[in-house]
Design an enzyme around this catalytic site. Structure first.
Site, PDB file in Angstrom:
ATOM      1  N   LYS A 191      13.078  -5.666 -37.242  1.00  0.00           N
ATOM      2  CA  LYS A 191      12.877  -4.297 -37.712  1.00  0.00           C
ATOM      3  C   LYS A 191      11.858  -3.563 -36.817  1.00  0.00           C
ATOM      4  O   LYS A 191      11.338  -4.142 -35.869  1.00  0.00           O
ATOM      5  CB  LYS A 191      12.440  -4.316 -39.177  1.00  0.00           C
ATOM      6  CG  LYS A 191      13.382  -5.148 -40.091  1.00  0.00           C
ATOM      7  CD  LYS A 191      14.717  -4.477 -40.338  1.00  0.00           C
ATOM      8  CE  LYS A 191      15.825  -5.359 -40.888  1.00  0.00           C
ATOM      9  NZ  LYS A 191      15.652  -5.948 -42.193  1.00  0.00           N
TER      10      LYS A 191
HETATM   11  C1  LIG Z   1      16.277  -6.711 -43.421  1.00  0.00           C
HETATM   12  C2  LIG Z   1      16.963  -6.125 -44.608  1.00  0.00           C
HETATM   13  C3  LIG Z   1      16.625  -6.451 -45.937  1.00  0.00           C
HETATM   14  C4  LIG Z   1      15.750  -7.604 -46.304  1.00  0.00           C
HETATM   15  O1  LIG Z   1      14.535  -7.621 -45.760  1.00  0.00           O
HETATM   16  P1  LIG Z   1      13.735  -9.010 -45.592  1.00  0.00           P
HETATM   17  O2  LIG Z   1      12.399  -8.539 -45.157  1.00  0.00           O
HETATM   18  O3  LIG Z   1      14.463  -9.813 -44.551  1.00  0.00           O
HETATM   19  O4  LIG Z   1      13.709  -9.688 -46.910  1.00  0.00           O
HETATM   20  C5  LIG Z   1      17.210  -5.724 -46.963  1.00  0.00           C
HETATM   21  N1  LIG Z   1      18.103  -4.764 -46.716  1.00  0.00           N
HETATM   22  C6  LIG Z   1      18.494  -4.455 -45.468  1.00  0.00           C
HETATM   23  C7  LIG Z   1      19.493  -3.369 -45.273  1.00  0.00           C
HETATM   24  C8  LIG Z   1      17.953  -5.138 -44.377  1.00  0.00           C
HETATM   25  O5  LIG Z   1      18.355  -4.841 -43.135  1.00  0.00           O
END
Ligand SMILES: *Cc1c(COP(=O)(O)O)cnc(C)c1O
Length: 398
Positions: free
Chosen positions: A194
């Site tokens: 991210k």
């Molecule tokens: C990355 C992601 C999540 C989950 O996040 P984590 O930090 O990995 O638990 C939820 N929704 C979307 C759309 C994502 O890309």
């Protein structure tokens, strides 16, 4: 030039991943400083990170969680979603978005997406409303904000909560506002792919004092005061007032996030530049359509998802995916519509055909590498490989 898939020379000999973190020596030092301090969790870095984050996205509160998924779960609980309720969400997302609804013994209802942005279609959401609907859970797919105003006005008319999954959209803008300041609650993830990472981590932003207070309680077992607040006020007494979780983010993680925050704008701009370069170079190629951005939005480009023209064969996406991987380009597919996963099929039955726009997109999608640490030469490699592979499959140039 022969495709690497058929034994030719690959564009790259090392695989370029689709996403990757970029950390500096200062980031590492910030974590070391915390490790040498008195508080390695639930210390002063939590508040510092939350306050800086809230001010960055223009929200009144930011509440940190141990992951984006934990943050989503916290938001769904705070919205009052429980047994018998329904939450309307998109199938084109990471499974965690819908899973947290199941964790509350509630039912995710999958509404189809719009053709252009692949985000929840408000008219489809309206079709799925029922007396059990409690919340709407849009996803800002690839970093492009969903139709938030339309969803918010639906929610007002029907007394619903809008929980925006903005795991892709830190740094995105919608009608002049930062994502994170628009919906009732907005959820971010700090997974390494991210825009900002704490290893694992997440955040909920909200303008509501009540939601913020409940989110802080939920992440800490449902206890009213945290350990540091007790120590500073000299108290031992605490009360658990609701059933919560240990969803706390550590001070080490918060220091890592805090250290990256000043670079966020630059990193999002770098992603926009890479997206613009892809759009300029790939736009004229046969067999591919590129992601579009609406005039009222600025994407933060978590992903750069292209769609392959399947023609009559329905196998081209798979072949092109394999061919790009063989060229050393770490392409990916986002996402399998959630209700097509075996768990959902076993539990709710085979619902193939439920969301035709999302299913068609799924059959065509390929995510090209997109992360702010990409070198210009990496971007050029992707363009070269896509050109090489598409020319082979679409224009018959061998
Ligand atoms: C990355 C992601 C999540 C989950 O996040 P984590 O930090 O990995 O638990 C939820 N929704 C979307 C759309 C994502 O890309």
């Amino acid at each position: 030039m022969a495709l690497a898939l058929f034994g030719g020379e690959p564009v790259r000999t090392t695989l370029l991943p689709y996403g990757h973190q970029s950390l500096t020596e200062d980031d590492l030092q910030a974590v070391l400083d915390v490790l040498r301090s008195d508080w390695i969790t639930t210390g002063p870095k939590i508040d510092e990170f939350e306050e800086a984050f809230a001010s960055d996205v223009g929200a009144k509160h930011a509440v940190s969680f141990s992951s984006g998924t934990a943050a989503l779960h916290g938001a769904v609980v705070a919205a009052g979603v429980g047994r018998g309720h329904e939450v309307i969400t998109t199938p084109l997302t990471f499974c965690a978005t819908a899973n947290v609804v199941l964790h509350q013994q509630a039912t995710p209802r999958f509404a189809d997406v719009t053709r252009d942005t692949l985000t929840l279609d408000p008219s489809e959401v309206e079709r799925h409303l029922s007396s059990d609907t409690k919340a709407i859970l849009p996803v800002d797919y690839a970093g492009h904000p969903a139709d938030l105003d339309e969803l918010l006005s639906l929610s007002e008319r029907h007394g619903l909560v809008v929980i925006e999954d903005a795991a892709h959209a830190l740094g995105a803008r919608y009608r002049g506002q930062s994502v994170g300041s628009v919906s009732h609650m907005t959820v971010f993830s700090f997974h390494p792919v991210k825009h900002l990472t704490t290893g694992e981590g997440g955040m909920v932003t909200t303008d509501s004092d009540a939601y913020a207070q409940q989110l802080r309680s939920l992440r800490n077992h449902g206890i009213d005061l945290d350990a540091r607040a007790r120590q500073t006020t000299g108290q031992w007494y605490y009360e658990m007032t609701e059933l919560g979780y240990n969803y706390r983010l550590t001070d080490m993680a918060c220091a890592l996030g805090l250290s990256q925050l000043p670079r966020l704008k630059r990193n999002v701009q770098r992603r926009r530049d890479i997206a613009q370069h892809y759009t300029d170079k790939l736009g004229a190629m046969d067999g591919v359509s590129l992601p579009s951005v609406r005039s009222d939005s600025e994407s933060s480009w978590h992903l750069y998802p292209v769609r392959i023209d399947q023609g009559h064969t329905n196998s081209k996406r798979g072949e092109i995916f394999q061919a790009l991987r063989a060229e050393g380009i770490g392409v990916n597919v986002h996402y399998i519509p959630v209700y097509l996963h075996p768990y959902y099929r076993n539990r709710f039955g085979d619902r193939a055909g439920l969301c035709p726009v999302a299913e068609k997109a799924y059959s065509e999608l390929i995510s090209l590498p997109m992360f702010h640490g990409m070198m210009d030469s990496d971007v050029d490699d992707v363009v070269e490989a896509v050109d090489k592979v598409l020319s082979y499959f679409f224009t018959g140039i061998r």
